[in-house]
Design an enzyme around this catalytic site. Structure first.
Site, short mmCIF file in Angstrom:
data_model
loop_
_atom_site.label_atom_id
_atom_site.label_comp_id
_atom_site.label_asym_id
_atom_site.label_seq_id
_atom_site.Cartn_x
_atom_site.Cartn_y
_atom_site.Cartn_z
N LYS A 232 0.96 -1.31 -0.03
CA LYS A 232 -0.45 -0.49 -0.03
C LYS A 232 0.86 1.11 -0.24
O LYS A 232 1.55 1.76 1.30
CB LYS A 232 -0.90 -0.39 1.82
CG LYS A 232 -1.41 1.26 1.02
CD LYS A 232 -1.35 2.44 1.99
CE LYS A 232 -2.34 3.11 2.41
NZ LYS A 232 -1.29 4.66 1.98
N GLU A 307 8.79 1.31 11.66
CA GLU A 307 10.38 1.94 11.00
C GLU A 307 9.38 3.69 11.21
O GLU A 307 8.45 4.27 10.34
CB GLU A 307 11.02 2.13 9.67
CG GLU A 307 11.88 3.21 10.27
CD GLU A 307 11.83 4.61 9.35
OE1 GLU A 307 11.69 5.57 10.07
OE2 GLU A 307 12.29 4.66 7.92
N CYS A 341 13.18 10.61 6.56
CA CYS A 341 13.66 9.72 8.57
C CYS A 341 14.43 10.68 9.43
O CYS A 341 14.12 10.60 10.47
CB CYS A 341 12.66 8.67 7.95
SG CYS A 341 13.49 7.83 7.15
N GLU A 438 10.02 16.59 14.92
CA GLU A 438 10.27 16.65 13.30
C GLU A 438 9.39 17.61 12.29
O GLU A 438 7.67 17.71 12.44
CB GLU A 438 9.35 15.50 12.60
CG GLU A 438 10.66 13.94 12.66
CD GLU A 438 10.36 13.29 12.68
OE1 GLU A 438 10.88 12.66 12.00
OE2 GLU A 438 9.41 12.73 11.77
#
Length: 538
Positions: A232, A307, A341, A438
């Site tokens: 997906k 992750e 990331c 972030e």
């Protein structure tokens, strides 16, 4: 259970050195980031419509999901638009799939698993190698497609193709090295051994910031050990995934081994979690969604690899090589417009070098050319969408109201759309959003520290633990700090550290498991202990 829309993935991280001199002032001697920016002053290397046309004629611009052997539309005919973030133009419409399509994809993967898992490792290896060869031979088209739907500069996109294809090549080789064990028996008439077998059907949910590499990093090891997959991809960047699936079929990977569904993220996620035929979920994205997937997987006790979010520190010590630190921090922070990331999210600089580093770093940042990823010389493309820009703006406003100073950038770019100026912010404190979360954009916050112990404390003061960077010329310090940092990846005097041959993954709330390297294939295997008894009888 209802899942949040899975359209996130990238994270940021970075910290740099600081000096104990007066606070850094806004650079009046640097060229204005608001100077008129004329696209006519650069030659745009390719026209987006022509690129799309060429991709279509080559068969790589797929706009349907892949369910077994069939390219399919959504059963109810619904579609979603895929747009170019640099121009806002619609590239294509893809199906908005949901429960029904996902369940059919799972059935196709389950049916294909029996045969795919039973062929020899050497045969699977050959298929993966052919897929790798096709990815490399179509590197230019895939790079163009990534830039078209994701926005990153073409040079970066081509680099992603090489990086992403590298996982397929690596795991094509690792397919033949899934070894078990023979255990010395405690009894003379018994023989004990351990088999490693594929876990089964894998549901892989991937983000938009690396639309090829985040797929190959999961699908490569899954296929190598005999699993089948339902992928997906993000609704923002599904075209690259579909092109990769087309090349997988051309490589001879049997229908049903790789399936692609996109559209209604909550419905797709719920179908993957609810199905007892899906034995593993692997996800790259936000911590919030990762927690929901982890909870949902408990219903059928699936294996889970996650992750998740990062908050990467980039620590610059007084004894660092200034040029190396600036270059490394620049790469760690501004690659993919800060939408990665492992991005340097906090640049923590020792006070003795703070001002010197801030000046040198800002001078390098102001040279970054912003523009359409197809334009020559562009180092930073647009952010993925308007929501991403608004998030960056809110973080900067929060920092300013709490005493931080914008010394470079800090505004939307004159190009408009979702282009944002490369930004450097000084006097950032730990309580500011720029330090806590972030930003996922081209914003470099500079924090100050005095001692090594303080730097480690600041770096570890977060729930995240994905990547960290350290710049120092002391071997002893590099070992001490690396061991003290609570992160899954640590780069010493280097800002780009990801590679297919090394394990990638975080600790704390940055996730579970590892991707890439020999350790990555273990995530898709089950251990089976076999005991043979009465071996001494006739």
């Amino acid at each position: 259970m209802r899942l949040i829309r899975v359209i996130e993935a990238a994270r940021v991280g970075g910290m740099m050195r600081m000096m104990a001199v007066p606070p850094v002032k806004r650079f009046s001697h640097l060229p204005s980031m608001h100077a008129p920016f004329s696209l006519l002053s650069r030659q745009i290397t390719m026209d987006a419509k022509n690129i799309a046309s060429r991709l279509n004629s080559s068969g790589l611009l797929r706009t349907q999901g892949l369910l077994g052997a069939k390219w399919a539309d959504a059963y109810d005919g619904k579609t979603i638009e895929v747009s170019n973030p640099a121009t806002g133009e619609v590239i294509a419409n893809v199906p908005c799939m949901g429960h029904k399509e996902t369940n059919d994809a799972i059935s196709s993967a389950h049916d294909a698993f029996d045969s795919w898992s039973k062929i020899t490792a050497a045969e699977r290896s050959k298929c993966l190698r052919k897929w790798y060869d096709l990815l490399i031979s179509h590197k230019e088209e895939l790079g163009q497609l990534i830039t078209l739907e994701q926005g990153k500069p073409l040079k970066e996109a081509l680099g992603e193709v090489s990086y992403g294809a590298g996982f397929i090549e690596f795991f094509a080789e690792e397919a033949k090295r899934v070894y078990g064990d023979i255990i010395p028996s405690t009894l003379a008439d018994r023989r004990l051994f351990v088999l490693k077998q594929p876990v089964g059907v894998v549901g892989a949910i991937t983000p938009w910031n690396f639309p090829l590499a985040m797929i190959t990093r999961k699908v490569g090891p899954a296929l190598a050990c005999g699993c089948t997959v339902v992928v997906k991809p993000s609704e923002l960047t599904p075209l690259t995934a579909l092109a990769a699936a087309e090349l997988a079929l051309r490589a001879g990977i049997p229908p049903g081994v790789v399936n692609i569904v996109m559209g209604n993220a909550p419905e797709i996620g719920e179908a993957l979690l609810a199905s007892p035929q899906v034995r593993k979920i692997t996800f790259t994205g936000s911590t919030a969604v990762g927690k929901k997937l982890m909870a949902g997987a408990a219903g059928t006790v699936k294996k889970v690899s996650l992750e998740l979010g990062g908050n990467a520190p980039c620590i610059v010590f007084d004894d660092a090589d200034l040029d190396v630190a600036v270059k490394g921090a620049l790469a760690a922070k501004f690659r993919n417009s800060g939408q990665t990331c492992v991005c340097a999210n906090r640049i923590i600089v020792q006070e003795g070098i703070y001002d010197k580093f801030a000046n040198a770093f800002a001078k390098s940042v102001q040279n970054l050319q912003v523009g359409n990823g197809f334009s020559d010389g562009v180092a930073q493309g647009p952010l993925i969408n308007e929501a991403a820009v608004q998030k960056v703006e809110s973080f900067i406003q929060d920092a300013i109201t709490k005493g931080a100073k914008v010394i470079l950038g800090g505004k939307r770019h004159t190009l408009g759309m979702t282009f944002y100026e490369p930004t450097v912010v000084s006097d950032v404190k730990s309580e500011m959003l720029l330090s806590r979360e972030e930003a996922f954009g081209p914003v470099a916050p500079l924090l100050r520290f005095k001692t090594e112990e303080e730097a480690i404390r600041i770096a570890n003061d977060t729930n995240a633990g994905l990547a960290a960077y350290v710049f120092t010329n002391s071997i002893q310090r590099s070992w001490r700090v690396s061991e003290a940092l609570e992160y899954g990846l640590v780069g010493i005097n280097e800002g780009i550290i990801s590679t297919e041959v090394a394990p990638f993954g975080g600790v704390k709330q940055s996730g579970l498991g590892r991707e890439g390297s020999k350790y990555g294939i273990d995530e898709y295997l089950e251990l089976k202990y076999v005991c043979l008894g009465n071996m001494n009888s006739n």
